[in-house]
Every structure is written in structure tokens, then in C-alpha cells.
Design an enzyme around this catalytic site. Structure first.
Site, PDB file in Angstrom:
ATOM      1  N   SER A 218       4.259  61.843   4.621  1.00  0.00           N
ATOM      2  CA  SER A 218       5.293  61.763   5.647  1.00  0.00           C
ATOM      3  C   SER A 218       6.329  60.692   5.324  1.00  0.00           C
ATOM      4  CB  SER A 218       4.658  61.464   7.005  1.00  0.00           C
ATOM      5  OG  SER A 218       5.635  61.177   7.981  1.00  0.00           O
TER       6      SER A 218
ATOM      7  N   GLN B  24       7.677  64.591   2.477  1.00  0.00           N
ATOM      8  CA  GLN B  24       8.412  65.151   3.615  1.00  0.00           C
ATOM      9  C   GLN B  24       9.489  64.166   4.029  1.00  0.00           C
ATOM     10  OE1 GLN B  24       7.851  63.648   6.953  1.00  0.00           O
ATOM     11  NE2 GLN B  24       9.537  64.855   7.792  1.00  0.00           N
TER      12      GLN B  24
ATOM     13  N   TYR C 126      13.246  63.466   6.611  1.00  0.00           N
ATOM     14  CA  TYR C 126      14.308  63.820   7.545  1.00  0.00           C
ATOM     15  C   TYR C 126      15.625  63.356   6.897  1.00  0.00           C
ATOM     16  CZ  TYR C 126      10.553  64.070  11.040  1.00  0.00           C
ATOM     17  OH  TYR C 126       9.401  64.381  11.731  1.00  0.00           O
TER      18      TYR C 126
ATOM     19  N   THR D 153      12.054  68.518   6.887  1.00  0.00           N
ATOM     20  CA  THR D 153      11.769  68.978   8.248  1.00  0.00           C
ATOM     21  C   THR D 153      13.083  69.289   8.942  1.00  0.00           C
ATOM     22  OG1 THR D 153       9.693  67.747   8.403  1.00  0.00           O
ATOM     23  CG2 THR D 153      10.766  68.334  10.472  1.00  0.00           C
TER      24      THR D 153
ATOM     25  N   ARG E 118       7.971  64.006  24.531  1.00  0.00           N
ATOM     26  CA  ARG E 118       6.535  63.721  24.345  1.00  0.00           C
ATOM     27  C   ARG E 118       6.073  62.823  25.481  1.00  0.00           C
ATOM     28  NH1 ARG E 118       6.719  63.178  17.705  1.00  0.00           N
ATOM     29  NH2 ARG E 118       7.657  65.242  17.421  1.00  0.00           N
TER      30      ARG E 118
ATOM     31  N   LYS F 276      10.717  72.900   6.323  1.00  0.00           N
ATOM     32  CA  LYS F 276       9.574  72.984   7.243  1.00  0.00           C
ATOM     33  C   LYS F 276      10.092  73.073   8.681  1.00  0.00           C
ATOM     34  CE  LYS F 276       5.506  70.308   8.713  1.00  0.00           C
ATOM     35  NZ  LYS F 276       5.957  69.892  10.066  1.00  0.00           N
TER      36      LYS F 276
ATOM     37  N   HIS G  22       5.969  72.271  14.515  1.00  0.00           N
ATOM     38  CA  HIS G  22       5.854  70.812  14.641  1.00  0.00           C
ATOM     39  C   HIS G  22       4.684  70.423  15.541  1.00  0.00           C
ATOM     40  CE1 HIS G  22       8.424  67.301  13.385  1.00  0.00           C
ATOM     41  NE2 HIS G  22       7.533  66.700  14.134  1.00  0.00           N
TER      42      HIS G  22
ATOM     43  N   GLY H 188      -2.527  74.815  13.915  1.00  0.00           N
ATOM     44  CA  GLY H 188      -3.731  75.335  14.554  1.00  0.00           C
ATOM     45  C   GLY H 188      -4.883  75.681  13.636  1.00  0.00           C
TER      46      GLY H 188
ATOM     47  N   ARG I  61      -8.191  75.156  12.130  1.00  0.00           N
ATOM     48  CA  ARG I  61      -9.371  74.345  12.441  1.00  0.00           C
ATOM     49  C   ARG I  61     -10.629  74.821  11.723  1.00  0.00           C
ATOM     50  NH1 ARG I  61      -5.586  72.085  13.833  1.00  0.00           N
ATOM     51  NH2 ARG I  61      -5.102  71.082  15.831  1.00  0.00           N
TER      52      ARG I  61
ATOM     53  N   GLY J 169      -3.072  69.136   9.628  1.00  0.00           N
ATOM     54  CA  GLY J 169      -2.539  67.863  10.086  1.00  0.00           C
ATOM     55  C   GLY J 169      -3.514  67.086  10.944  1.00  0.00           C
TER      56      GLY J 169
END
Length: 324
Positions: free
Chosen positions: A68, A89, A91, A117, A126, A189, A213, A246, A248, A267
Site C-alpha cells: 500500500s 499500490q 494514489y 487505485t 467511514r 484497481k 474498496h 470477500g 475467505r 486483504g
């Protein structure tokens, strides 16, 4: 998720699965399984060794870590922690000189690709960060460039930092600018629609990451598994498509591959493993997913990842249609 997107497996039997090969290549780089580490910020909040522990685990498992832009450890610290393939990654900030310097440092440190991203022109709401008055710590990658330690009078420090630095004017033409400052492959991404997948191809990117995200940006944005196939179809094999969101279990990896992804990114599970047991915890998370994928491949009659096809999964809509 709508029942229309509940995926059921269609396993094939009497196939020789005595040897399962999960290995694949991403941008030409070999990895032991189509499971990569997604970019997540500030690993030192989870463990004192931060991203260096995560990087060592990725190297031990022979996979690619996407580091990141908002890492706790510096790019150079991660690069020197172990010998491995890794991507960065990023920005694009309002101050493009900052982004340009970070990209140049990544090239010098041996990173193999840039992952831009594209779904954060502004930070999503958030509410947990706002409630907890989350403080954005000083990130060492930006020392000497600007301060990331923002302490607002109220609300989230992360949101205040993002508001002051993120570039809301970023658009597809800016891919050309990024291409002008680096020779590394560029992946984008945050793609969720066929329209943006086509624009990414037109912009000349080298790969697409289907991602929402972590479902933290826009309420009511789709679950990534529900749009993956739409994007794979329009890409038509011209670029690698990676899947984020998602994952798992090994069965989740299998579903994404069956729908056309070349690999998945993980992640939150990585951060959980890091918080629990550091490097060993991250290794355990990756190995659990690999073990689950290996078993799913065997029980579905797929000796290699290339044997996993769309015929191995069916949605509820497809099941009902077949009964007509």
C-alpha cells in the site's frame, strides 16, 4: 446478495486429480497459487513489524504482495526485508511530485508493477472512523514531503487527510501522465462496470482489479463477485483481470477463477493473521486458502487452474432457466 448470484458448483468426476497444480503467472511472474496479497494500509496498527512481516510471509508462500501507498514501513524497508516479486499500490495526490517521487523510489527498489487505485476521488463516509476520531499517523514514506499526521477538531483524521491530499480531478487522461513517469506495468484497481473496463483498455493499462474498496467507499455498490463476469467478458482476454473482495475460503477463490479471474487478492484476512501471529499468522492465512483451493479443485475434477472453467459454477438464475 441476491439469490440470483448464489453460485453452486458443478463438479466433474472420474478425473485424475492425484496431482494438483495451483501455480499460475501474473504479468509473467510465477506464483504458487492464484492468491495474492491486496494493498491494505498501516500494518503496524496490527503488528510492530508491519509490512515487512507481511512481505516475508508472501515471499515464503511464493506469491505477490501489493504494498500500500499508505504503508507503515517505507518502500525500501519492505524491499530489503526479503527477495520477492511485489507491486506498489498508489494514489495520485494533488501534489503530483509526491506521487512521482514514490513511483521512482519503487522502481529503484525493484517493484515490478504499479497498481493505481481509481475509486477514491473522495474518501467514503467511514462512520466508525468518525465515531472513534481516528487519527492518521505519520507515514514514513512521506517524511520530508508532507505531514500525514492530521488531528481534526472533530471527526476522522483519515478523512481530513484524504480531503487535503486526494485529487478529485483525476481522470482517464491522467493514465498518460502516469505512463510518462514510469516504465513499469500499470494496473487499475476499482473497476466495477463493463464501461470502465473498456475505458481502461483504451487507456492502455496492463491489468484490471475488480474491486469495491472493501465495500467502504460507496453504499449500494455491487458485490464484486456479481460484476466480475461482466468485466471478464468485455476484456476478452486482452488484459489480466484480478478479483478483490470477500475472499475467505478456497471455494471463494475457485468461484472467482471459474468466472474468469486470473487471481484473487486477499486483504482483511491478511491483517487478521498479522494481528494474531505476525509473519506466521499471514503465512497460515495464505496456506489455509491454498489448502482449501487445492481440495476444491480435486473435488471438482480440476488438476490445474487452467482446468477451472465457467462450466464448473452455476447461478440460481441459470439453474431455474435450465428447468424451463
Amino acid at each position: 446478495m441476491s439469490c440470483a448470484f448464489v453460485f453452486r458448483f458443478r463438479p466433474r468426476v472420474l478425473v485424475d486429480v492425484s496431482k494438483i497444480d495451483m501455480s499460475t503467472r501474473i504479468l509473467g511472474y510465477p506464483i504458487s497459487a492464484p492468491i495474492m496479497i491486496a494493498p491494505t494500509a498501516m500494518h503496524m496498527l496490527a503488528h510492530p513489524q508491519g509490512e515487512t512481516a507481511t512481505a516475508k510471509a508472501a515471499a515464503a508462500c511464493n506469491t505477490i504482495m501489493i504494498v500500500s501507498y499508505m504503508a507503515s514501513c517505507t518502500i525500501e524497508e519492505v524491499a530489503s526485508s526479503c527477495n520477492a516479486v511485489r507491486f506498489l499500490q498508489i494514489y495520485v495526490y494533488k501534489r503530483r511530485d509526491v506521487t512521482a517521487q514514490i513511483v521512482k523510489r519503487a522502481e529503484k527498489a525493484g517493484f515490478k508493477a504499479i497498481v493505481l487505485t481509481v475509486d477514491v476521488p473522495k474518501l467514503g463516509r467511514r462512520e466508525a472512523d468518525i465515531k472513534n476520531k481516528m487519527v492518521s499517523p505519520q507515514l514514513r514514506n512521506f517524511e520530508g514531503l508532507f505531514s500525514t499526521e492530521v488531528i481534526p477538531s472533530e471527526g476522522s483524521g483519515v478523512e481530513a487527510f484524504a480531503s487535503s491530499t486526494f485529487n478529485a480531478s483525476l481522470n482517464w487522461k491522467d493514465i498518460e501522465w502516469l505512463r510518462s513517469i514510469t516504465k513499469l506495468p500499470i494496473l487499475v484497481k476499482g473497476i466495477l462496470t463493463r464501461e470502465d473496463a473498456l475505458k481502461a483498455i483504451e487507456a492502455g493499462v496492463d491489468g484490471i482489479v475488480v474491486s469495491n474498496h472493501g465495500a467502504r467507499q460507496l453504499d449500494y455498490s455491487p458485490a464484486t463477485i456479481t460484476v466480475l463476469e461482466e468485466i471478464v467478458h468485455v476484456v476478452g482476454g486482452r488484459l489480466p483481470v484480478l478479483f478483490d473482495g470477500g475472499v475467505r475460503r478456497g471455494t471463494d477463490v475457485f468461484k472467482a477463477l471459474a468466472l474468469g479471474a486470473q487471481a484473487v487478492l486477499i486483504g482483511r484476512p491478511v491483517v487478521y493473521g498479522l494481528a494474531a501471529k505476525g509473519e506466521d499468522g499471514v503465512r497460515k492465512v495464505i496456506e489455509m486458502l491454498k489448502s482449501g483451493l487445492e481440495l476444491t479443485m480435486a473435488l471438482s475434477g480440476c488438476p490445474t487452474v487452467n482446468d477451472i472453467t465457467r462450466n464448473h459454477v452455476r447461478t440460481e438464475n441459470e439453474r431455474l432457466h435450465s428447468m424451463l
